[in-house]
Design a protein around this motif. Structure first.
Motif, PDB file in Angstrom:
ATOM      1  N   ALA A  46       0.836  -1.207   0.000  1.00 45.97           N
ATOM      2  CA  ALA A  46       0.000   0.000   0.000  1.00 45.97           C
ATOM      3  C   ALA A  46       0.869   1.254   0.000  1.00 45.97           C
ATOM      4  N   LYS A  49       2.357   2.144  -3.373  1.00 46.55           N
ATOM      5  CA  LYS A  49       1.331   2.685  -4.251  1.00 46.55           C
ATOM      6  C   LYS A  49       1.219   4.198  -4.008  1.00 46.55           C
ATOM      7  N   LYS A  52       4.208   5.930  -5.258  1.00 48.96           N
ATOM      8  CA  LYS A  52       4.480   5.549  -6.658  1.00 48.96           C
ATOM      9  C   LYS A  52       5.878   4.927  -6.766  1.00 48.96           C
ATOM     10  N   PRO A  55       7.126  -1.675  -4.924  1.00 48.15           N
ATOM     11  CA  PRO A  55       6.880  -2.238  -3.595  1.00 48.15           C
ATOM     12  C   PRO A  55       7.996  -3.171  -3.122  1.00 48.15           C
TER      13      PRO A  55
END
Ligand code: ARG
Length: 600
Positions: A46, A49, A52, A55
């Motif tokens: 999360a 995200k 940007k 991950p």
């Protein structure tokens, strides 16, 4: 004392923050791949995200910050960016030791700021036999009372005895018609006989007859309504007769609840709110909340626009307020169920000033509580959000409808307990358990097994779901049942006794074997289970933990010999682990209102 999951959550949050990421995303959970890790954090997904970023790269950077943490034996990034954490044996041993040393709370934490909490549960009624709804309420309410107290709140369990409604008028008329209560029917001031003119059997026989008759016989119903109003207005003979009904019922109820391990701090009845009634009515009048409505007096609780379609007796459909107005004074001048509930809130405010009142009552009364709570907030009798109805589903028979006896009647608590104890005796004999106990101890054990079976069957379901009454399944010594948990507790007790006989005592905990790790991780998880059960007001979370713990112990006992372990230090460590497991299991069972026998 904090648990490992919380501690590691803080470490992961710090690492996230150091990477410039919102630390609130760093949640650590128990791993869903116990073969790979003990805990995991999925926060990088999360977080990446939002930033940007990639991950997996973010997870790798966070992981490298955690590598130096002494409590972790490995930190790995898996898949798209999950962070897998494995706790070192030493960290697990030290946490297990802390749990073992915490005799009072078995590793669970208390609340930061204790509150004053009233738990309104059981709600039995004078003369009316209890049904399965009262049983569930008693079991769930008792558990919540213990849970809140365990975490440090000051708790009053209140039976909120149903002693003030129309059923009282029905009984006065019915007992009077039988010619049993002549001296009480005089309109004078007494004195009235000190001995009850009726027994519990009389009440239990007369009430259903009178209730049925009132449905058909209008004149009878009107007399009962009038008697209710006169009782409430204080007619001395009726009050004296009523006091006998209340005392006779309460004695019997206390015995039945006692057999179930359910006790109350307060046995207040609906009638105990009577002294504040006049003041409340006057206050509702001056604030303009109490208004006339077709001969009765009500409080409107729906906001403008809150309506639903309602069909009138003549077939026309109207938009009616939803929730409907709270009926405060009936056209006969009587206080109703909602009136006494509202007055009780005011009374509790004066007597206790609680921060929270929890009502453990059948989900089918949801609208009633919505009306009462709204009226109480409007009148300023309770701080916003301080009233909560904890509804529950029904205990059903095999036909999916609320459980009834074979004869079709509602099941009496006393009969249910007798039936369960019969079954428990049978099961103990089949399993050859307790056959060397003296008869009185065998009986006591059968009683404990019966209560454990009934309570655990109820509490292992989320309270909001309904479940099917299946005594055979509840009473099994295998599977997710109360008797299984008692059996595991007794096994540990017997192991500890044997150890003591051989001179072996618990010593420092060392963790090495996978089954030891698993048991230590389970001991750690109790704190979270207790907090979650408390926050959600859901005892099944504790029930679930108790079952997992019993299983973890059972696997440990199968894999790791205790008294014949290779060296004295290992014997001592494993005894300490077994003792910690027992203490925590007994704490969890106690939170469910279940007692375990010493042997069986
Ligand atoms: N006596 C009620 C009944 O049998 C339950 C009482 C629940 N508690 C309350 N404060 N209304 O349905």
């Amino acid at each position: 004392m904090t648990d490992l999951r919380t501690d590691l959550g803080e470490a992961v949050a710090t690492a996230f923050a150091a990477e410039g990421v919102d630390a609130s995303l760093a949640r650590v959970t128990t791993s869903d791949r116990p073969d790979l890790a003990d805990f995991q954090s999925n926060g990088a997904l999360a977080a990446a995200k939002a930033l940007k970023a990639n991950p997996r790269d973010l997870a790798t950077r966070v992981a490298s910050r955690l590598e130096s943490d002494q409590r972790l034996s490995s930190v790995e990034v898996a898949g798209p960016g999950f962070i897998n954490l494995k706790v070192s044996d030493a960290a697990l041993a030290s946490r297990a030791q802390a749990v073992a040393n915490d005799a009072a709370h078995a590793g669970a934490s208390g609340v930061g700021s204790p509150r004053k909490v009233v738990i309104d549960y059981a709600g039995p009624n004078v003369a009316k036999p209890m049904h399965v709804g009262h049983l569930r309420s008693s079991i769930i309410g008792e558990s919540l009372k213990r849970l809140f107290r365990f975490r440090g709140d000051t708790v009053w369990g209140d039976a909120h005895f149903g002693d003030w409604g129309f059923q009282m008028g029905l009984l006065i008329v019915a007992v009077g018609d039988e010619g049993k209560a002549d001296p009480f029917l005089s309109e004078g001031d007494g004195p009235f006989p000190a001995d009850s003119p009726v027994t519990l059997d009389d009440l239990e026989r007369l009430y259903p007859q009178a209730a049925a008759r009132a449905k058909e016989d209008v004149a009878f119903r009107d007399r009962a309504r009038k008697a209710t109003a006169e009782l409430q207005a204080g007619r001395p003979g009726y009050r004296a007769l009523w006091a006998h009904f209340v005392a006779v019922s309460r004695t019997a109820l206390e015995r039945e609840f006692g057999a179930l391990g359910v006790t109350f701090d307060l046995w207040n009845g609906e009638s105990d709110a009577d002294p504040v009634m006049a003041e409340m009515i006057a206050h509702l009048e001056t604030t303009g909340l109490l208004v006339e409505d077709a001969g009765a007096r009500v409080v409107h609780v729906a906001k403008p626009g809150e309506t639903r379609k309602k069909k009138l007796p003549d077939g026309t459909v109207i938009e009616a307020p939803s929730p409907p107005p709270l009926l405060v004074i009936s056209s006969e001048g009587s206080a109703m169920y909602g009136t006494t509930d509202l007055a009780t809130i005011l009374d509790r405010r004066k007597a206790i000033d609680p921060d929270l009142i929890l009502y453990v009552v059948d989900e089918r009364q949801a609208e009633h509580f919505e009306q009462v709570f709204r009226a109480a907030y409007l009148a300023g009798y309770a701080p916003a959000g301080s009233l909560d109805h904890l509804g529950f589903g029904t205990m059903n028979g095999p036909d999916g409808k609320p459980f009834k006896t074979r004869a079709g009647g509602v099941l009496k608590l006393h009969d249910l307990i007798t039936m369960a104890v019969d079954k428990a005796r049978e099961r103990l004999r089949e399993a050859k358990l307790g056959d060397d106990l003296p008869p009185a101890e065998f009986e006591a054990t059968a009683h404990q097994v019966a209560v454990a079976a009934l309570k655990f069957a109820d509490l292992s379901n989320s309270r909001t779901t309904s479940y099917v009454f299946d005594l055979d399944r509840f009473m099994s010594f295998e599977g997710k049942t109360g008797p299984y948990l008692l059996y595991q507790a007794v096994r540990i007790k017997s192991l500890l006794r044997k150890g003591a006989d051989q001179g072996a005592t618990p010593g420092p905990i060392v963790i090495a074997e996978p089954a030891e790790r698993d048991l230590a991780l389970t001991l750690d998880a109790f704190a979270q289970a207790v907090t979650e059960a408390y926050d959600k007001r859901m005892p099944h979370v504790v029930a679930e933990h108790a079952y997992r713990l019993a299983q973890a112990f059972s696997k440990f006992y199968a894999a790791c010999p205790v008294l014949i372990a290779p060296d004295a230090a290992t014997v001592a460590s494993r005894l300490a682990l077994a003792k910690a497991a027992l203490d925590q299991l007994e704490s969890a069972l106690d939170l469910l209102g279940i007692e375990s026998p010493e042997r069986m």
